[in-house]
Structure formats: structure tokens, C-alpha cells
Write a protein that holds these residues in place. Structure first.
Motif, PDB file in Angstrom:
ATOM      1  N   THR A 165     -11.633   1.204   0.012  1.00  0.00           N
ATOM      2  CA  THR A 165     -11.380   2.260  -0.978  1.00  0.00           C
ATOM      3  C   THR A 165      -9.918   2.695  -1.009  1.00  0.00           C
ATOM      4  O   THR A 165      -9.468   3.300  -1.988  1.00  0.00           O
ATOM      5  N   ALA A 166      -9.140   2.401   0.052  1.00  0.00           N
ATOM      6  CA  ALA A 166      -7.780   2.938   0.144  1.00  0.00           C
ATOM      7  C   ALA A 166      -6.871   2.388  -0.947  1.00  0.00           C
ATOM      8  O   ALA A 166      -6.062   3.125  -1.528  1.00  0.00           O
ATOM      9  N   ARG A 167      -6.978   1.108  -1.268  1.00  0.00           N
ATOM     10  CA  ARG A 167      -6.106   0.519  -2.286  1.00  0.00           C
ATOM     11  C   ARG A 167      -6.363   1.119  -3.658  1.00  0.00           C
ATOM     12  O   ARG A 167      -5.448   1.217  -4.479  1.00  0.00           O
ATOM     13  N   GLU A 168      -7.606   1.506  -3.905  1.00  0.00           N
ATOM     14  CA  GLU A 168      -7.925   2.149  -5.182  1.00  0.00           C
ATOM     15  C   GLU A 168      -7.577   3.635  -5.163  1.00  0.00           C
ATOM     16  O   GLU A 168      -7.225   4.211  -6.190  1.00  0.00           O
ATOM     17  N   ARG A 169      -7.633   4.243  -4.001  1.00  0.00           N
ATOM     18  CA  ARG A 169      -7.429   5.684  -3.903  1.00  0.00           C
ATOM     19  C   ARG A 169      -5.954   6.063  -4.116  1.00  0.00           C
ATOM     20  O   ARG A 169      -5.663   7.083  -4.743  1.00  0.00           O
ATOM     21  N   PHE A 170      -5.018   5.253  -3.608  1.00  0.00           N
ATOM     22  CA  PHE A 170      -3.592   5.580  -3.692  1.00  0.00           C
ATOM     23  C   PHE A 170      -2.917   4.753  -4.775  1.00  0.00           C
ATOM     24  O   PHE A 170      -2.919   3.522  -4.718  1.00  0.00           O
ATOM     25  N   VAL A 230      -3.214  10.340  -6.076  1.00  0.00           N
ATOM     26  CA  VAL A 230      -4.515   9.942  -5.561  1.00  0.00           C
ATOM     27  C   VAL A 230      -5.521   9.902  -6.711  1.00  0.00           C
ATOM     28  O   VAL A 230      -5.647  10.867  -7.467  1.00  0.00           O
ATOM     29  N   ARG A 231      -6.213   8.777  -6.826  1.00  0.00           N
ATOM     30  CA  ARG A 231      -7.310   8.658  -7.798  1.00  0.00           C
ATOM     31  C   ARG A 231      -8.607   8.991  -7.074  1.00  0.00           C
ATOM     32  O   ARG A 231      -9.028   8.245  -6.181  1.00  0.00           O
ATOM     33  N   HIS A 232      -9.235  10.088  -7.470  1.00  0.00           N
ATOM     34  CA  HIS A 232     -10.483  10.463  -6.801  1.00  0.00           C
ATOM     35  C   HIS A 232     -11.658  10.243  -7.746  1.00  0.00           C
ATOM     36  O   HIS A 232     -11.604  10.668  -8.912  1.00  0.00           O
ATOM     37  N   VAL A 235     -13.011  13.891  -9.076  1.00  0.00           N
ATOM     38  CA  VAL A 235     -12.177  14.894  -9.756  1.00  0.00           C
ATOM     39  C   VAL A 235     -10.965  14.294 -10.462  1.00  0.00           C
ATOM     40  O   VAL A 235     -10.138  15.031 -10.996  1.00  0.00           O
ATOM     41  N   GLY A 236     -10.840  12.978 -10.489  1.00  0.00           N
ATOM     42  CA  GLY A 236      -9.741  12.356 -11.211  1.00  0.00           C
ATOM     43  C   GLY A 236      -8.473  12.234 -10.383  1.00  0.00           C
ATOM     44  O   GLY A 236      -8.499  12.303  -9.158  1.00  0.00           O
ATOM     45  N   GLU A 237      -7.340  12.097 -11.074  1.00  0.00           N
ATOM     46  CA  GLU A 237      -6.069  11.873 -10.380  1.00  0.00           C
ATOM     47  C   GLU A 237      -5.416  13.192  -9.982  1.00  0.00           C
ATOM     48  O   GLU A 237      -5.379  14.138 -10.768  1.00  0.00           O
TER      49      GLU A 237
END
Length: 285
Positions: A165-170, A230-232, A235-237
């Protein structure tokens, strides 16, 4: 880790970054077989003989003086972090200290009490090796639940490279991941005989091609602040300012505090995330 190899490759890669024109030296005639400065050009800039510098780069002159190391650092245009790294590599520990691991990392109760008052912001505390020593519920909600991991796996570099998930999160994952590799390289010179650090570097090298590529660059960095996007999924970015706070009496323990601009969309998103994770604040060292 073999200090002679580390010293040689660090100096070689630093030489490769600088052209003779940038260094202000007259290039030697004839074809150049290496990028950047030659050894004799670094020696000239540092005011030492070519043979003396060659022995240093080969790790065969480890009783070098501070003044010469400073001259080499200036010749290679090293920043403060790189200069400290050079000094650590040129002066490896001797005797029994070579076999000792760093002391167990402990957080003072007063620090935990301080952190308990920051439950409205994501926060995590990092030690050497980039181990996660403590984290709060908002950090878990924003990134991952570090406390749910086995203790030996609570590590920020490991999270960046091995958690899918880290590569998508940041949004800036590449920059953050490269910085983490450069930070681990810095730790490797300070704790060259730490088996847990060696295991971590070995695991990441085996499992991730990006890590292997950046590790081969021999870069050394220590980022103290960064803007993170951060893309969550809930709640979005969010746009967060990450500040790293270092304790003067223990520079290997740092608080990473993530803040948002007041009354911004990111502020509202962070408040929403907090309301979705309303469990009591918990810290686990």
C-alpha cells in the motif's frame, strides 16, 4: 559490512559527480575512462599526493588526520552529512566494540507523556535503523497499523519497500524511498556491525530492485522536513508538512510530526479521518 569497500565506493561515487570544469581544475589530456574527477585530480584539490589519496580510497590509510579528511571533503564538495559519513568510514571501530550492537532503544516516560498530547495529529517516533519506536492511532489510520506488526518488522524503510500500500499511499514515493535508502547508508557507517541493520539491508536488497539500485548509488542523506502528499482511500488526498524533531541528548530518536494548514481541505480531511478512528490513543514502544 566491509569498511574498505564502503570507503572506496563512497569516494568513487562522489568523484563521479564532479567534472574537472566544476572543480576548477585543468583536465588531463587524453581520453577519460571514468566519469567525473580522477584520483590525481582529487589529490591535487586536497593538497596531498596522488599515492596518498589512492591509499585512502583503497582503505589502506586509516590513520588519516582530520585536516586531510576535511580537505578531501572540500575537494569532493561533500555536505555536512556526507562529511560525517566520510569520517565514520575512515575511522572504523576497533577491538571489541566492532562486535557490539547498538543499545536497546528506550523512550523516556516524559516523552511518551508529551506525545500523548498530540493525538489530533499523526505522529510516529523513529530510532536507528529507521525502526518505529512509537506511533499513534492517526498515524495508523493514515499509513498502517505499525503496532499490529511483529516488533522486528516495525521499520519505516521496510514499510516503504515491502508494504504494497505504501507506493500508492505516497505521491512522492520515489523521493521518500530514495531518502530512506540514503538514511540507511548513513546508519551503516555509524553502526557497521549491527546484525539487525545488516539483516534489514539484506532483506530489502533481495526483495526490491529499486532498493538495490539506490543502495548502489552510495548516497547519504538525512531529511529533516518534507511536504508529503498522501492518497488515503477513505478521505482522499492530504497535503502534510512532515517535521522531524531530534532530541539533543539522543539524536538517534526522532519524532516525525505530520501537520496540515489550518482550515485547509487537508485539515478537514484529517479531522474526518480522526473521527473515523476514534479509539483511544495508544502508544507502544
Amino acid at each position: 559490512m566491509e569498511h574498505n569497500t564502503e570507503l572506496r565506493e563512497f569516494l568513487r561515487t562522489r568523484r563521479a559527480r564532479i567534472t574537472p570544469e566544476q572543480a576548477g581544475v585543468q583536465p588531463h589530456p587524453g581520453p577519460r575512462r571514468v566519469p567525473g574527477l580522477r584520483r590525481e585530480e582529487v589529490a591535487y584539490l586536497a593538497g596531498v599526493s596522488a599515492d596518498y589519496y589512492a591509499r585512502l580510497e583503497q582503505g589502506r590509510n586509516l590513520n588519516i588526520s582530520d585536516s586531510v579528511l576535511d580537505a578531501v571533503a572540500r575537494a569532493l564538495r561533500l555536505n555536512a552529512t556526507e562529511r560525517d559519513h566520510l569520517f565514520a568510514l575512515a575511522r572504523p571501530p576497533h577491538g571489541r566494540s566492532r562486535r557490539r550492537s547498538p543499545a536497546a532503544q528506550r523512550i523516556r516516560p516524559g516523552v511518551l507523556h508529551l506525545l500523548a498530547g498530540l493525538d489530533h495529529l499523526p505522529m510516529f517516533m523513529i530510532g536507528h535503523r529507521m525502526d518505529i519506536l512509537a506511533s499513534n492511532r492517526l498515524a495508523h489510520a493514515l499509513l498502517t497499523d505499525f503496532d499490529a506488526l511483529p516488533a522486528r518488522e516495525r521499520n519505516f524503510a521496510r514499510y516503504l519497500f515491502l508494504d504494497p500500500t505504501a507506493r500508492e499511499r505516497f505521491v512522492e514515493w520515489d523521493e521518500m524511498a530514495a531518502d530512506s535508502v540514503a538514511n540507511l547508508r548513513r546508519y551503516s557507517s555509524r553502526f557497521p556491525h549491527d546484525p539487525r541493520l545488516a539483516d534489514l539491508i539484506g532483506e530489502l536488497s533481495v526483495q526490491d530492485a529499486d532498493f538495490r539500485r539506490w543502495w548502489a548509488d552510495y548516497d547519504v542523506r538525512y531529511a529533516t522536513h518534507r511536504v508529503k502528499h498522501v492518497r488515503h482511500p477513505a478521505v482522499g488526498e492530504l497535503v502534510l508538512d512532515c517535521e522531524t524533531l531530534v532530541f539533543p541528548d539522543d539524536p538517534d530518536q526522532m519524532i516525525n510530526l505530520l501537520t496540515v494548514e489550518p482550515n485547509s481541505p487537508s485539515d478537514r480531511s484529517l479531522r474526518l479521518l480522526g473521527s473515523l478512528t476514534s479509539a483511544p490513543l495508544e502508544f507502544e514502544a
